[in-house]
Structures are given as structure tokens and as C-alpha cells.
Design a protein around this motif. Structure first.
Motif, short mmCIF file in Angstrom:
data_model
loop_
_atom_site.label_atom_id
_atom_site.label_comp_id
_atom_site.label_asym_id
_atom_site.label_seq_id
_atom_site.Cartn_x
_atom_site.Cartn_y
_atom_site.Cartn_z
N ASP A 176 4.93 -13.47 -1.34
CA ASP A 176 5.01 -14.71 -2.10
C ASP A 176 6.45 -14.81 -2.83
O ASP A 176 7.02 -16.01 -2.98
CB ASP A 176 4.13 -14.62 -3.53
N GLU A 177 7.22 -13.67 -2.80
CA GLU A 177 8.51 -13.59 -3.55
C GLU A 177 9.66 -14.08 -2.57
O GLU A 177 10.83 -14.03 -3.09
CB GLU A 177 8.99 -12.13 -4.01
N LEU A 178 9.42 -14.24 -1.30
CA LEU A 178 10.31 -14.26 -0.50
C LEU A 178 11.15 -15.73 -0.31
O LEU A 178 10.50 -16.71 -0.14
CB LEU A 178 10.09 -14.03 1.23
N TYR A 220 -2.51 -7.77 -3.76
CA TYR A 220 -2.09 -9.19 -2.77
C TYR A 220 -1.65 -8.60 -1.50
O TYR A 220 -1.19 -9.60 -0.55
CB TYR A 220 -1.15 -10.12 -3.31
N ASP A 221 -2.05 -7.44 -0.98
CA ASP A 221 -1.58 -6.90 0.28
C ASP A 221 -2.76 -7.35 1.26
O ASP A 221 -3.83 -6.75 1.60
CB ASP A 221 -1.33 -5.32 0.08
N VAL A 222 -2.62 -8.60 1.94
CA VAL A 222 -3.89 -9.01 2.57
C VAL A 222 -3.58 -8.91 4.20
O VAL A 222 -4.58 -9.20 4.98
CB VAL A 222 -4.06 -10.71 2.23
N ARG A 230 2.89 -16.20 3.03
CA ARG A 230 2.47 -16.16 1.66
C ARG A 230 1.45 -15.09 1.52
O ARG A 230 1.02 -14.63 2.59
CB ARG A 230 2.39 -17.29 0.68
N ASP A 231 1.34 -14.39 0.54
CA ASP A 231 0.28 -13.33 0.23
C ASP A 231 -1.27 -13.70 0.08
O ASP A 231 -2.02 -13.29 -1.05
CB ASP A 231 0.81 -12.41 -1.04
N THR A 232 -1.43 -14.68 1.03
CA THR A 232 -2.87 -15.36 1.03
C THR A 232 -3.40 -14.99 2.45
O THR A 232 -2.76 -15.08 3.38
CB THR A 232 -2.86 -16.96 0.43
N ALA A 290 5.74 -5.87 5.13
CA ALA A 290 4.98 -5.93 4.05
C ALA A 290 3.66 -6.60 3.87
O ALA A 290 3.11 -6.75 4.88
CB ALA A 290 5.68 -7.15 2.89
N GLY A 291 2.95 -6.49 2.70
CA GLY A 291 1.63 -6.67 2.67
C GLY A 291 0.61 -5.79 3.18
O GLY A 291 -0.43 -5.87 3.35
N VAL A 292 0.96 -4.83 3.63
CA VAL A 292 0.09 -3.44 4.15
C VAL A 292 -0.41 -2.44 3.23
O VAL A 292 -1.00 -1.33 3.68
CB VAL A 292 0.46 -2.98 5.61
MG MG Z 1 4.20 -7.82 -1.11
#
Ligand code: MG
Ligand code: AMP
Length: 416
Positions: free
Chosen positions: A192-194, A264-266, A232-234, A257-259
Motif C-alpha cells: 500500500d505504501e508504494l 496485510y501480508d496477503v 495494493r495489500d488487498t 513483499a507481502g509474504v
Molecule cells: Mg508490506
């Protein structure tokens, strides 16, 4: 799922991958491509005995001693098959690369004769020329097959083609060449921050460094990267990004990322929807939260988000995966270097970013400063990754360690 070793993770990633099929491409497009078949010379090169100098084709037996005088019987430029056969006392003017006429067994360079000519100047047949140095049979003649014999091995399958390789293929008459198809790699950042470089940065946003570094990293290996817009992190956004990635028919997907275990690591959940997570979490530092799985049958490496972790794990896992697909050598270069300072690890296999210096006939490794996995400068400065084996928590100065090179060894500037 528990932590697995770097070796087991590598093995599980590459065991499902096969070399991609071959394709025929134009020779001028083949730089850096991987040859898909062995190349042999089909005919001799040169095909006939040729002159290696500009001068005169002679019969060595006519010139037991120098100087001697011969009569000009022919003028043979390169690219001409002369019908003339030299008789006793005869010579033929001959240019470099021209076929030596029957009867001749040596060439005398023009500098060793009385002759001289301006560019483009013809000669008068029947004229006399003095030969100033007695030749031996074979002088200045390149026999048929001197460069390549029929059937001789020239290039091996798996060679990454360089300019001399392209040259030899051209010399053998190939206008096109059979090479391994280049792996297509979909590259996808999540978070989400990117924000996109070049765009204004909202408060709490950071620029997406990973997809830029990863795109160019796989490009530097010879793969074809395709950047997919960041997710995004969804769940929905990652699903859409996976569909976008798969639309390019990639051979490998690299997400970042997100792992990890954040709320929010989906990414792992979505991998499970599209296929399966085979493993996640590897016993290394940086890069523990690395996920590997398949989405719609395509291998996906879910790299960690921190840029250093993402790049180090790409080196460790994406590189051999792409070597397996692209058919290029998987070997990496390492050197032994003495630790230039006391080093610490938490007991996981650690890859420290180091600068190498030549000292006392060997290499000394100094860390690049902060080893934070968010500090890209630690990789910008690094010559290599110093490996601290699992289970080792302290390395005393002077201890020899294996360093995996990230660029060619520093040259003269850093030599003693
Ligand atoms: Mg993240
Ligand atoms: P995550 O794995 O999502 O927890 O991300 C770990 C860290 O990496 C966080 O500080 C993220 O902001 C950062 N990060 C994730 N993706 C990127 C990216 N594409 N470029 C730069 N930093 C990133």
C-alpha cells in the motif's frame, strides 16, 4: 511450516523447471543468447590453400638461392579462382586471401621482391620480377583446413554467444542460429505504501525500488522482464495483479513483499487460491520470509519486501531458476577472503554485503557498513556477499570465508 535450508529451497525451486524450447533467430540478434545445439565446421576453412600475404606465388624449387628472376604469369586477387598453373620460372602476383594457383608452393611477400605498386595498379603479364629472398615450400601459405577442419567442434550447446562466436557462425555461413528461448519473467511489487518514481510522494509513501532493481537484474542475466503495475495489500488487488502477470504467459513470476506475518501480508493467501504455496521461510539472512509456489502452473517466487532481501534472494533463488529455464550456466563465482573485522550472525545462513580489498597476497572483506535489509546502499557498495554458515554466530577477524561475487573482482585500484 519450518525453516528450510538455502540448498533445499534452491533444489525445490529448480527441480520443477525445464530448459525452454529452442527458436531460430537472425545472427545479429544472437548476442548474449544461449546456443541450443553444438556447431561443427561442415567444410574446411579455408576451403583452399590461400596466400597470407600480398606478394608473389612461386615455385620454391625455382629459387634455390636469392636473388632470382621470375616471369609474371598471372595476377590473382582475392575472390578469384585462377585457372593458371605455374610452370618453371613463373610467378603470379597474389593478394592476401587469394587462392594459391596450382604449381605454386610458396608466396614471397612484396616487400621481399623488386616489385611495388600503387593501390589499384595492374601489372603487365610477362614482366620480370626479382625475388630477393629464397622461400621455403609452404611459406606464407595457409593450407586448406588450417583454421578449421571439416567436422571440427566450434561451439558447444549452452554457450552464451559473444562477438567472436557470432563471427565464427558468420564465417561458417550461418545467417540464423538456433538458441534457447529467453525466459519471460513477470515482476510485481506489492504494498500500500508504494509510489512510482517520478510521481509526487504522499506522506508515508515510499518509492517502489524493488521492481526496478529486479527488472534490470533479470535483464542482466538474459531473461525478458515484464513489469506488472504494483498491487495494493488487498486480496482483490493481488488477485488482479496475478491475472495481469499471467496474461504475459511468463515462465516465472517474481513478486516482492507481502509474504511475511504482517496483518496485510496477503500474497501467500492469493498464491493458495491460484495454486499452492510449496514452502515459505528459508533459514537465511537477509530474506527469511521467502515464499515459493505455483499460480496456474507457473512458478512464483515471493521475495521479501525489503530491497536488500529481495535482491539477495533473487540472486540466490531466481538466478538458478532462470539458468535452468534459459539454459545458461548456473555457476556463480566465489573467492575466499579473510574477514577484515569481527562479524556476527544470529545463526541463520547469513549473506553479508562486503567490499573486497587485496591485502598480503589475498582478499580481505570489510562489510559495507549497515547491514540493514532496507539499506540498498549496502548492496550498491558491495563487491560480494560473504557467507556465514548456519550455526555460526561469531567470525573472528582473519577467518577465511567464502564470498560470492556480485561483480568482477575489483582491479588495480584496490590492489596492493
Ligand atoms: Mg508490506
Ligand atoms: P513487507 O514484506 O511487505 O513487510 O515489506 C518489508 C519492507 O519492505 C517494508 O518496509 C516495505 O515498505 C518495504 N518494501 C516493500 N516493497 C518495497 C518496494 N517495492 N520497494 C522498496 N521497499 C519496499
Amino acid at each position: 511450516m519450518s525453516l528450510i535450508s538455502v540448498e533445499e529451497a534452491t533444489h525445490r525451486i529448480i527441480s520443477g523447471l525445464q530448459r525452454l524450447p529452442a527458436e531460430t533467430i537472425a545472427l545479429l540478434d544472437a548476442l548474449g543468447r544461449v546456443l541450443a545445439l553444438d556447431i561443427h565446421a561442415e567444410t574446411a576453412m579455408p576451403a583452399h590453400a590461400t596466400s597470407s600475404m600480398d606478394g608473389f606465388a612461386v615455385r620454391a624449387a625455382d629459387l634455390p638461392q636469392a636473388p632470382g628472376v621470375l616471369k609474371l604469369a598471372a595476377d590473382i586477387p582475392a575472390g578469384v579462382m585462377s585457372a593458371v598453373e605455374l610452370g618453371p620460372g613463373e610467378a603470379a602476383r597474389i593478394m592476401t586471401g587469394a587462392i594459391v594457383p596450382d604449381g605454386a608452393d610458396a608466396v614471397v611477400p612484396v616487400e621481399e621482391t623488386s616489385a611495388q605498386w600503387a593501390a589499384g595498379e595492374s601489372v603487365t603479364l610477362g614482366a620480370e620480377i626479382s625475388i630477393l629472398r629464397a622461400p621455403r615450400p609452404g611459406d606464407c601459405i595457409r593450407p586448406a583446413g588450417a583454421d578449421l577442419m571439416p567436422g571440427q567442434a566450434v561451439l558447444a550447446a549452452g554457450t552464451m554467444l559473444r562477438p567472436p562466436d557470432i563471427g565464427v557462425l558468420a564465417a561458417l555461413g550461418h545467417a540464423s542460429v538456433l538458441v534457447v528461448r529467453r525466459p519471460v519473467v513477470a515482476i510485481l511489487s506489492t504494498g500500500d505504501e508504494l509510489a512510482e518514481p517520478g510521481q509526487p510522494l504522499a506522506p508515508a509513501q515510499i518509492y517502489d525500488a524493488n521492481s526496478y532493481a529486479l527488472t534490470t537484474l533479470v535483464q542482466s542475466w538474459g531473461a525478458v522482464p515484464v513489469r506488472v503495475p504494483s498491487a495494493r495489500d488487498t486480496l482483490d488487488s493481488v488477485r488482479a495483479a496475478f491475472h495481469a502477470a499471467l496474461a504475459h504467459s511468463p515462465d516465472l513470476v517474481l513478486s516482492s513483499a507481502g509474504v511475511s506475518v504482517g496483518a496485510y501480508d496477503v500474497v501467500r493467501s492469493v498464491i493458495e487460491e491460484f495454486g499452492a504455496v510449496e514452502f515459505w521461510r528459508v533459514n537465511l539472512r537477509p530474506g527469511k520470509p521467502l515464499a515459493f509456489g505455483r499460480i496456474s502452473g507457473v512458478s512464483l517466487i515471493g521475495l521479501p519486501g525489503n530491497p536488500v532481501s529481495a535482491l539477495v534472494t533473487a540472486e540466490l533463488f531466481a538466478r538458478p531458476a532462470l539458468a535452468a529455464l534459459g539454459g545458461w550456466p548456473a555457476a556463480v563465482e566465489t573467492v575466499q577472503a579473510a574477514a577484515g573485522e569481527a562479524l556476527r550472525s544470529d545463526g541463520r545462513r547469513s549473506y553479508l554485503r562486503v567490499i573486497l580489498r587485496r591485502e598480503g597476497g589475498g582478499w580481505t572483506a570489510m562489510t559495507t557498513g549497515t547491514q540493514s535489509s532496507s539499506a540498498l546502499l549496502s548492496l550498491v557498495l558491495a563487491d560480494g556477499l560473504l557467507i556465514i554458515p548456519e550455526g555460526v554466530t561469531e567470525v573472528a577477524p582473519g577467518t577465511f570465508c567464502t564470498v560470492r561475487l556480485l561483480r568482477p573482482l575489483p582491479a588495480a585500484a584496490k590492489q596492493e
